[in-house]
Design an enzyme around this catalytic site. Structure first.
Site, PDB file in Angstrom:
ATOM      1  N   SER A   1      10.456  19.661 -33.038  1.00 16.10           N
ATOM      2  CA  SER A   1      10.179  19.706 -34.474  1.00 16.10           C
ATOM      3  C   SER A   1       8.698  19.462 -34.692  1.00 16.10           C
ATOM      4  O   SER A   1       8.053  18.758 -33.902  1.00 16.10           O
ATOM      5  CB  SER A   1      10.988  18.632 -35.207  1.00 16.10           C
ATOM      6  OG  SER A   1      10.557  18.478 -36.543  1.00 16.10           O
TER       7      SER A   1
ATOM      8  N   TYR B   1      12.996  10.031 -36.042  1.00 15.72           N
ATOM      9  CA  TYR B   1      13.402  11.387 -35.652  1.00 15.72           C
ATOM     10  C   TYR B   1      12.205  12.105 -35.022  1.00 15.72           C
ATOM     11  O   TYR B   1      12.319  12.703 -33.942  1.00 15.72           O
ATOM     12  CB  TYR B   1      13.907  12.148 -36.869  1.00 15.72           C
ATOM     13  CG  TYR B   1      14.139  13.611 -36.638  1.00 15.72           C
ATOM     14  CD1 TYR B   1      15.278  14.072 -35.985  1.00 15.72           C
ATOM     15  CD2 TYR B   1      13.226  14.559 -37.100  1.00 15.72           C
ATOM     16  CE1 TYR B   1      15.498  15.428 -35.780  1.00 15.72           C
ATOM     17  CE2 TYR B   1      13.429  15.909 -36.904  1.00 15.72           C
ATOM     18  CZ  TYR B   1      14.566  16.345 -36.249  1.00 15.72           C
ATOM     19  OH  TYR B   1      14.768  17.691 -36.049  1.00 15.72           O
TER      20      TYR B   1
ATOM     21  N   LYS C   1      11.549  13.547 -31.163  1.00 11.96           N
ATOM     22  CA  LYS C   1      11.146  14.926 -30.878  1.00 11.96           C
ATOM     23  C   LYS C   1       9.833  14.971 -30.093  1.00 11.96           C
ATOM     24  O   LYS C   1       9.599  15.891 -29.302  1.00 11.96           O
ATOM     25  CB  LYS C   1      11.037  15.713 -32.180  1.00 11.96           C
ATOM     26  CG  LYS C   1      12.383  15.958 -32.862  1.00 11.96           C
ATOM     27  CD  LYS C   1      13.336  16.756 -31.977  1.00 11.96           C
ATOM     28  CE  LYS C   1      14.594  17.167 -32.694  1.00 11.96           C
ATOM     29  NZ  LYS C   1      15.477  18.018 -31.869  1.00 11.96           N
TER      30      LYS C   1
END
Length: 250
Positions: A142, A155, A159
């Site tokens: 991401s 998050y 990533k």
């Protein structure tokens, strides 16, 4: 184009969204695909969309379940004869807010699914097929893994770890196995809906290309990285973001 004729791909988290878009592109270019997700009903619908059992096989289970991983790879080889390509697409983000308030149990689960599961899939497919036959892997990261992303900071951290795992595996597994990663910005899926629903035009205005991504945008890039057209690329991160990171966005 039939770049993947005679090849079998495993795509995790592929009952809908980016994963299904990737699977569709690979089928369109000649591959047989094995798709995974937790819900059998959604997977069965996806198989029908992909052309039925002659083109696609569904195996329901949790992406971080090692027994499910082994079963999926075994069934791919038994059904279609190989396990040449792997796309680690499954990702979770069950929390939103500042990292200083992050529930650490949620953090552990994020790392388990977004990082350790991806590594385990590679380990298992390496032992079962790619060590002897070669192959290609793409991990879906991401843009949140490339710079701070307030609200989804952990998050993004997971990533970023996935990007580093990609690079380490690329060094270890060459020359017969290539490992690359793709970092999308906001793609119009159920997973990302909270980031744009109700104000899509406002969000898209920050993108030089003036639109959000769709699963097909990611499918095309992943197909390229898995194909022989990218035969001199490994350990790379390809950002697919409509240009938003050029303007300071994520």
């Amino acid at each position: 184009m039939n770049r993947f004729e005679g090849k079998t791909a495993i795509v995790t988290g592929a009952s809908r969204g980016i994963g299904l878009g990737i699977a569709q592109r690979l089928v369109d270019e000649g591959a047989k695909v094995v798709i995974t997700a937790r819900k059998k009903e959604a997977l069965d619908e996806a198989v029908a969309t992909l052309g039925g059992p002659t083109r696609a096989l569904a195996v329901a289970g949790r992406a971080d379940d090692t027994a499910h991983q082994a079963e999926t790879i075994e069934r791919a080889i038994a059904t279609f004869g190989s396990a040449d390509l792997l796309v680690n697409n499954t990702g979770i983000n069950p929390v939103f807010g500042p990292m200083v308030e992050l529930d650490l149990d949620a953090a552990r689960k994020i790392v388990e699914v977004n990082c350790l599961a991806a590594l385990s899939w590679v380990q298992q497919i390496y032992k079962a097929w790619m060590n002897e036959h070669g192959g290609a892997v793409v991990n879906i990261s991401s843009v949140a893994g490339t710079k701070p992303a307030p609200g989804i900071g952990f998050y993004g951290s997971s990533k970023a770890m996935l990007i580093h795992i990609t690079q380490e595996l690329a060094v270890e597994l060459g020359p017969s196995i290539r490992v690359n990663a793709v970092a999308p910005a906001v793609v119009k899926t159920k997973f990302a809906s909270a980031l744009y629903e109700g104000h899509e035009d406002e969000v898209a205005a920050n993108y030089p290309l003036k639109r959000l991504g769709v699963p097909e945008d990611i499918g095309g890039v992943v197909a390229f990285l898995l194909s022989d057209d990218a035969s001199w690329m490994t350990g790379q991160l390809v950002i697919v973001d409509g240009g938003v990171t050029l303007t300071g966005g994520v």
